[in-house]
Design an enzyme around this catalytic site. Sequence first.
Site, short mmCIF file in Angstrom:
data_model
loop_
_atom_site.label_atom_id
_atom_site.label_comp_id
_atom_site.label_asym_id
_atom_site.label_seq_id
_atom_site.Cartn_x
_atom_site.Cartn_y
_atom_site.Cartn_z
N GLY A 1 69.85 -2.86 47.92
CA GLY A 1 69.76 -2.68 46.47
C GLY A 1 70.23 -1.31 46.03
N LYS B 1 63.16 3.56 53.12
CA LYS B 1 62.21 2.59 53.70
C LYS B 1 62.11 2.81 55.21
CE LYS B 1 62.62 -1.10 50.28
NZ LYS B 1 63.19 -2.43 50.01
N GLY C 1 67.78 -4.36 54.40
CA GLY C 1 66.99 -4.64 55.59
C GLY C 1 67.33 -6.00 56.20
N ARG D 1 72.34 -7.44 41.76
CA ARG D 1 71.49 -8.56 42.22
C ARG D 1 71.31 -9.61 41.12
NH1 ARG D 1 67.11 -5.41 46.19
NH2 ARG D 1 68.45 -5.54 48.03
N1 LIG Z 1 66.15 12.74 51.69
C1 LIG Z 1 65.65 11.86 50.83
N2 LIG Z 1 64.49 12.13 50.18
C2 LIG Z 1 63.97 11.24 49.31
N3 LIG Z 1 64.52 10.04 49.02
C3 LIG Z 1 65.67 9.73 49.63
C4 LIG Z 1 66.29 10.61 50.57
N4 LIG Z 1 67.42 10.02 51.00
C5 LIG Z 1 67.50 8.82 50.38
N5 LIG Z 1 66.46 8.64 49.56
C6 LIG Z 1 66.17 7.48 48.67
O1 LIG Z 1 66.31 6.29 49.39
C7 LIG Z 1 66.34 5.24 48.45
C8 LIG Z 1 67.08 4.06 48.99
O2 LIG Z 1 66.49 3.63 50.21
P1 LIG Z 1 66.38 2.11 50.66
O3 LIG Z 1 65.49 1.37 49.70
O4 LIG Z 1 65.96 2.11 52.08
O5 LIG Z 1 67.88 1.60 50.49
P2 LIG Z 1 68.45 0.15 50.10
O6 LIG Z 1 67.76 -0.28 48.82
O7 LIG Z 1 69.91 0.34 49.92
O8 LIG Z 1 68.11 -0.74 51.26
C9 LIG Z 1 67.00 5.83 47.20
O9 LIG Z 1 66.14 5.64 46.10
C10 LIG Z 1 67.15 7.33 47.53
O10 LIG Z 1 66.79 8.18 46.46
O1 LIG Z 2 65.21 -4.45 48.15
C1 LIG Z 2 65.07 -5.13 49.17
O2 LIG Z 2 65.52 -4.76 50.39
P1 LIG Z 2 66.50 -3.49 50.70
O3 LIG Z 2 65.81 -2.21 50.24
O4 LIG Z 2 66.61 -3.55 52.19
O5 LIG Z 2 67.80 -3.71 50.01
C2 LIG Z 2 64.42 -6.49 49.17
O6 LIG Z 2 64.05 -6.85 47.86
C3 LIG Z 2 63.22 -6.52 50.09
O7 LIG Z 2 62.17 -5.68 49.62
P2 LIG Z 2 61.01 -5.20 50.61
O8 LIG Z 2 61.65 -4.30 51.65
O9 LIG Z 2 60.00 -4.48 49.75
O10 LIG Z 2 60.44 -6.44 51.27
#
Ligand SMILES: Nc1ncnc2c1ncn2[C@@H]1O[C@H](COP(=O)(O)OP(=O)(O)O)[C@@H](O)[C@H]1O
Ligand SMILES: O=C(OP(=O)(O)O)[C@H](O)COP(=O)(O)O
Length: 396
Positions: A354, A197, A377, A37
């Site tokens: 991310g 998330k 997201g 990023r």
């Molecule tokens: N079963 C699980 N238990 C706890 N954490 C998890 C599990 N599966 C995935 N994760 C966590 O999910 C996080 C990423 O999720 P998210 O923020 O939604 O993805 P992104 O940033 O790619 O959008 C990672 O830090 C990973 O450790």
């Molecule tokens: O990391 C982000 O989104 P992502 O986890 O969907 O990649 C963005 O910075 C948005 O963060 P937010 O989901 O706390 O609003």
Amino acid sequence: MTAFRTLDDADLADKRVLVRVDLNVPMESGRVTDETRLKAILPTIRTITDKGGKVVLLAHFGRPKGRDESQSLAPVAKALEGQLGRKVAFASDCVGEAASSAISRLAAGEVIVLENTRFHAGEEKNAPDFVEALASLGDIYVNDAFSAAHRAHASTEGLARKLPAYAGRSMESELAALTKALEAPVRPVLAVVGGSKVSSKLELLGNLVKKVDILVIAGGMANTFLAALGKKVGKSLCEHDLADTAREILEKAKAAGCEIVLPVDAVVAKEFKANAAHRVVGVDEVGDDEMILDAGPETVAVVAQKLDGAKTVVWNGPFGAFEMTPFDAATVAVARDVGKRTRAGTLLSVAGGGDTVAALNHAGVAGDFSYVSTAGGAFLEWLEGKALPGVEALRR
Ligand SMILES: Nc1ncnc2c1ncn2[C@@H]1O[C@H](COP(=O)(O)OP(=O)(O)O)[C@@H](O)[C@H]1O
Ligand SMILES: O=C(OP(=O)(O)O)[C@H](O)COP(=O)(O)O
């Protein structure tokens, strides 16, 4: 005429340019572990500095409720300095005296990062007085944070309506690349949605099942579905109060003819730490004192089989807690499988988020994917066909 004003349309010389970027980068022990990023925003920063503008970077980090020094952007500003190869100043607040005096000291072509916008409640509320306080710090607004464009916050939406607003280089290229790759995707389309998330991404699955043919649910998201189907998930990351929403999504998928794929096995442990003692179990066999930290090998095999029938893959959210070995195994295996199929020309693959991008880098295959977005997201909401507030506010 393009839909947005871009940096090519702006007179930037000597202007204070408020640039919304996404500095919500993966970190461990105060160190940035994936700089994707940061790299993504360099073209915008350099365009503005080259044209003699003053770059004032606005961003959030994490989801703090009020001021919380553990969520400070100071270490991220340092990492950005390394990427940019020039000094990056830092202000301890994003509004008020700390911000305005630091900005007044900037010379043309210099760069500053302001502290986490989410230290103020007005950011997420898009409160007019907070928008006003931010707007007073700049002459021009640029949004280069496609990955935060699904949030209607002060720094992503409100400001664009207050100051002359432009799309940054990364915002422009994300929209162009996603449109090119996915405007008319070759079917069948397989989506993988995982990660942690859960509450902020669960509801969008209701629309996503109408757009894709197969939906693989992974990570913490899968735990929530397994629990909704009556399985015991022990101490796993799981949002039990979203069980009804999860069941409704399964109904919507059925009605839309979208096949849902859930994990059939899991890697479980009693502690959330690297190399914790672990075992592989069926999803019916998770102990009360255990947590699911990864999908198991049978699940990886099922996903491979589903990939055999897919022509396009979209992916956000890892299969497990990939930052800790050995709980990276399923994410790495699927990432390498998708990368290999993409290289062989049998699959078009788009991944984003991310942590997802960090996971692809960890697996060594980010370069093999057809397109890697900084957004998770936001990318899924764009795919759903939703208007993104941060993008809409930039339209001419
Ligand atoms: N079963 C699980 N238990 C706890 N954490 C998890 C599990 N599966 C995935 N994760 C966590 O999910 C996080 C990423 O999720 P998210 O923020 O939604 O993805 P992104 O940033 O790619 O959008 C990672 O830090 C990973 O450790
Ligand atoms: O990391 C982000 O989104 P992502 O986890 O969907 O990649 C963005 O910075 C948005 O963060 P937010 O989901 O706390 O609003």
